[in-house]
Design an enzyme around this catalytic site. Structure first.
Site, PDB file in Angstrom:
ATOM      1  N   LYS A  89      84.788  54.878 103.566  1.00 42.25           N
ATOM      2  CA  LYS A  89      83.819  55.969 103.338  1.00 42.25           C
ATOM      3  C   LYS A  89      83.488  56.589 104.685  1.00 42.25           C
ATOM      4  O   LYS A  89      83.620  55.924 105.723  1.00 42.25           O
ATOM      5  CB  LYS A  89      82.539  55.395 102.709  1.00 42.25           C
ATOM      6  CG  LYS A  89      81.728  56.402 101.948  1.00 42.25           C
ATOM      7  CD  LYS A  89      82.245  56.668 100.542  1.00 42.25           C
ATOM      8  CE  LYS A  89      81.510  57.804  99.881  1.00 42.25           C
ATOM      9  NZ  LYS A  89      81.875  57.981  98.473  1.00 42.25           N
ATOM     10  N   ASP A 107      82.438  64.052  98.618  1.00 44.36           N
ATOM     11  CA  ASP A 107      81.278  63.300  98.121  1.00 44.36           C
ATOM     12  C   ASP A 107      80.101  64.277  98.205  1.00 44.36           C
ATOM     13  O   ASP A 107      80.316  65.503  98.234  1.00 44.36           O
ATOM     14  CB  ASP A 107      81.045  62.035  98.967  1.00 44.36           C
ATOM     15  CG  ASP A 107      80.038  61.069  98.332  1.00 44.36           C
ATOM     16  OD1 ASP A 107      80.392  60.403  97.351  1.00 44.36           O
ATOM     17  OD2 ASP A 107      78.884  60.996  98.793  1.00 44.36           O
TER      18      ASP A 107
HETATM   19  P1  NDP Z   1      76.900  67.001  94.962  1.00 46.72           P
HETATM   20  O1  NDP Z   1      76.583  67.278  96.376  1.00 46.72           O
HETATM   21  O2  NDP Z   1      77.841  67.874  94.231  1.00 46.72           O
HETATM   22  O3  NDP Z   1      75.545  66.937  94.102  1.00 46.72           O
HETATM   23  C1  NDP Z   1      74.507  66.052  94.441  1.00 46.72           C
HETATM   24  C2  NDP Z   1      73.341  66.319  93.502  1.00 46.72           C
HETATM   25  O4  NDP Z   1      72.351  65.300  93.727  1.00 46.72           O
HETATM   26  C3  NDP Z   1      72.650  67.651  93.738  1.00 46.72           C
HETATM   27  O5  NDP Z   1      72.117  68.126  92.532  1.00 46.72           O
HETATM   28  C4  NDP Z   1      71.530  67.262  94.726  1.00 46.72           C
HETATM   29  O6  NDP Z   1      70.422  68.149  94.727  1.00 46.72           O
HETATM   30  C5  NDP Z   1      71.124  65.923  94.152  1.00 46.72           C
HETATM   31  N1  NDP Z   1      70.497  65.100  95.190  1.00 46.72           N
HETATM   32  C6  NDP Z   1      70.976  64.810  96.409  1.00 46.72           C
HETATM   33  N2  NDP Z   1      70.104  64.060  97.105  1.00 46.72           N
HETATM   34  C7  NDP Z   1      69.057  63.880  96.283  1.00 46.72           C
HETATM   35  C8  NDP Z   1      67.823  63.188  96.401  1.00 46.72           C
HETATM   36  N3  NDP Z   1      67.505  62.515  97.520  1.00 46.72           N
HETATM   37  N4  NDP Z   1      66.984  63.213  95.332  1.00 46.72           N
HETATM   38  C9  NDP Z   1      67.293  63.870  94.196  1.00 46.72           C
HETATM   39  N5  NDP Z   1      68.451  64.548  94.024  1.00 46.72           N
HETATM   40  C10 NDP Z   1      69.308  64.545  95.049  1.00 46.72           C
HETATM   41  O7  NDP Z   1      77.406  65.470  94.951  1.00 46.72           O
HETATM   42  P2  NDP Z   1      78.254  64.718  93.847  1.00 46.72           P
HETATM   43  O8  NDP Z   1      77.874  65.193  92.495  1.00 46.72           O
HETATM   44  O9  NDP Z   1      79.673  64.753  94.257  1.00 46.72           O
HETATM   45  O10 NDP Z   1      77.777  63.210  94.066  1.00 46.72           O
HETATM   46  C11 NDP Z   1      76.639  62.680  93.401  1.00 46.72           C
HETATM   47  C12 NDP Z   1      76.699  61.165  93.450  1.00 46.72           C
HETATM   48  O11 NDP Z   1      77.908  60.719  92.828  1.00 46.72           O
HETATM   49  C13 NDP Z   1      76.703  60.537  94.849  1.00 46.72           C
HETATM   50  O12 NDP Z   1      76.041  59.286  94.792  1.00 46.72           O
HETATM   51  C14 NDP Z   1      78.191  60.288  95.107  1.00 46.72           C
HETATM   52  O13 NDP Z   1      78.415  59.251  96.046  1.00 46.72           O
HETATM   53  C15 NDP Z   1      78.634  59.860  93.714  1.00 46.72           C
HETATM   54  N6  NDP Z   1      80.055  59.984  93.468  1.00 46.72           N
HETATM   55  C16 NDP Z   1      80.690  61.204  93.550  1.00 46.72           C
HETATM   56  C17 NDP Z   1      82.026  61.292  93.261  1.00 46.72           C
HETATM   57  C18 NDP Z   1      82.735  62.595  93.204  1.00 46.72           C
HETATM   58  O14 NDP Z   1      83.879  62.621  92.732  1.00 46.72           O
HETATM   59  N7  NDP Z   1      82.132  63.698  93.619  1.00 46.72           N
HETATM   60  C19 NDP Z   1      82.831  60.076  92.972  1.00 46.72           C
HETATM   61  C20 NDP Z   1      82.046  58.888  92.825  1.00 46.72           C
HETATM   62  C21 NDP Z   1      80.726  58.852  93.107  1.00 46.72           C
HETATM   63  P3  NDP Z   1      70.219  69.188  95.944  1.00 46.72           P
HETATM   64  O15 NDP Z   1      71.090  70.366  95.611  1.00 46.72           O
HETATM   65  O16 NDP Z   1      68.761  69.493  95.925  1.00 46.72           O
HETATM   66  O17 NDP Z   1      70.644  68.481  97.198  1.00 46.72           O
END
Ligand code: NDP
Length: 447
Positions: A128, A168
């Site tokens: 990572k 991510d």
């Molecule tokens: P994105 O950046 O596309 O989206 C993240 C989302 O989470 C946004 O809506 C963001 O809101 C919100 N968010 C971030 N930080 C916080 C916080 N502290 N409190 C509340 N909401 C928050 O990321 P992903 O969708 O790609 O990833 C989301 C999760 O999934 C992570 O944990 C990642 O590690 C995991 N993941 C992702 C994969 C992938 O293929 N993308 C694969 C496996 C796991 P805002 O816009 O306000 O920041």
């Protein structure tokens, strides 16, 4: 040979060696409490100190990333790559750009990734990386200059048989493409060194959708295994980024009414359910306009709860898809009190350990991230295969393979997670993910 197999002793040693890294401690504790009792039954793992070795990354690379903003100011951020374990394949795991990123978070993510990748059945090790760069509010040009500078250092540490990063939080296809462009230029190669690339230049169909779709497939398997199904259920989803969007999409297609979506400012509650048209609005809002979920409430006249999380709303299923530790004990209590029957982690470690324990007691089915969100890395693995073979599978072919992989993961959880005729998915995923990596480490000897 003696082995320190007690959880407290093991954790004390880990905390001493990694002071202040609370997320990493939490992730290891969640695994160790299931794996240590299992190790007692397999002395070879104990004698070879496999868990001690698995909690120490192979290597950590930390570097400076200097870049120029649109006003001509020189800015400096920190870049990381944690190459955690390559016993069963090259390091594989995403890059996160987030202002709060630190080594503890990256070590927890890299550790988890090792187990997750093993569960997919594909030959992928765990890693990572990322940066404390905050992409919010940056122009396209600034993002490009940052990505290029980041890759100017990282490229020498990665490669198609060494380490294959992906996206991510804060790193979507735009950022992956800028980084891949720079990698290609510096290495003078065109290889599958990053995944999540655009379809026109080596990307895979369904990669964008895979984590969310896979999470819903996992929930479907869990419900089916217990004589139930998705149709007519209500669901709470957090987040509105990549994982949340495609979790919502697959839930809608499966006949589930999705009531919520959120971002770091608050959540919307749509009593009528988010439909395809409203989801298209969320995708445009978050992916193209970089807006806030509050705008959904204005657009569709629904409730917006500023500064709150969706878990106070009654719903049958919960899909935390935003970030780590977004379901604390009080949130878990609200879910249990409102009759939630199953939780699948779309994000990495979104449920705090106290919440996981409560779900155990309340007999709520709980699919941990390493099982539930493995669909993304699984399709990344398929992207690597397509790049190596210089071919492209169709959308249907990839979806079929993704479904098979999620079924395989579910069945591994059942095989290793049975407890008094009940499946403990957390335990099953931890032990199922451990065995393959552990066997490889034993075979390699003391290295
Ligand atoms: P994105 O950046 O596309 O989206 C993240 C989302 O989470 C946004 O809506 C963001 O809101 C919100 N968010 C971030 N930080 C916080 C916080 N502290 N409190 C509340 N909401 C928050 O990321 P992903 O969708 O790609 O990833 C989301 C999760 O999934 C992570 O944990 C990642 O590690 C995991 N993941 C992702 C994969 C992938 O293929 N993308 C694969 C496996 C796991 P805002 O816009 O306000 O920041």
């Amino acid at each position: 040979m003696t082995c320190s197999l007690h959880l407290n002793d093991f954790m004390n040693g880990l905390v001493r060696r990694n002071p202040g890294e609370t997320e990493f401690h939490q992730a290891v504790h969640e695994v160790a409490r299931d794996v240590l009792p299992f190790i007692q039954t397999r002395p070879v793992y104990c004698e070879n100190r496999i868990l001690e070795r698995m909690t120490e990354p192979d290597r950590i690379i930390i570097f400076r990333v200097s870049w120029e903003d649109d006003h001509g100011n020189i800015r400096a951020n920190r870049g990381y790559r944690v190459q955690f374990n390559n016993s069963i394949g090259p390091y594989k795991g995403g890059l996160r750009f987030d202002k709060g990123l630190n080594l503890s978070i990256l070590k927890f993510l890299g550790f988890e990734q090792t187990f997750k990748n093993s569960l997919t059945g594909l030959p992928l090790g765990g890693g990572k990386g990322g940066s404390d760069f905050n992409p919010k509010g940056k122009s396209d040009r600034e993002i490009m200059r940052f990505c290029q500078s980041f890759m100017t250092e990282l490229w020498r540490h990665i490669g198609p048989d060494t380490d294959i990063p992906a996206g991510d939080i804060g790193v979507g296809s735009r950022e992956v493409s800028y980084m891949y462009g720079q990698y290609k230029r510096l290495s003078n190669t065109f290889t599958g060194t990053l995944t999540g690339k655009g379809i026109a230049y080596g990307g895979s169909m369904i990669r964008t959708e895979a984590t969310g779709y896979g999470c819903v497939y996992m929930m479907d398997h869990i419900l089916n295994h217990h004589g139930n199904g998705l149709e007519w259920k209500t669901a709470l989803v957090s987040g509105s980024g990549n994982v949340a969007q495609y979790t919502i999409e697959k839930l809608i297609d499966s006949g589930v009414k999705v009531l919520t979506a959120s971002d770091s400012s608050g959540f919307i509650y749509d009593k009528d359910g988010i439909d395809r048209e409203k989801l298209a609005y969320i995708k445009d809002l978050k992916n193209n306009r970089r807006g806030r979920i509050a705008e959904y409430a204005e657009e569709f006249g629904v409730e917006y709860h500023e500064g709150k999380k969706p878990w106070i709303i009654p719903g049958d299923l919960a899909f935390p898809c935003a970030t780590q530790n977004e379901i604390l004990l009080s949130d878990a209590k609200a879910l249990v009190a409102n009759g939630c029957m199953a939780v699948a982690e779309g994000a990495n470690m979104p449920v705090h350990q106290d919440g996981v324990d409560l779900f155990d007691v309340a007999k709520i089915y709980f699919a941990p991230a390493k099982a539930a969100n493995a669909g993304g890395v699984a399709v990344s693995g398929l992207e690597m295969s397509q790049n190596s073979m210089r071919l492209s599978w169709t959308r249907e072919e990839i979806d079929e393979k993704l479904k098979k992989i999620m079924k395989h993961i579910h069945d591994m959880c059942v095989e290793y997670g049975m407890e008094n005729s009940r499946v403990n998915y957390r335990k099953g995923a931890n032990i199922g993910g451990f065995i393959k990596v552990a066997d490889a480490m034993v075979a390699f000897g003391n290295c």
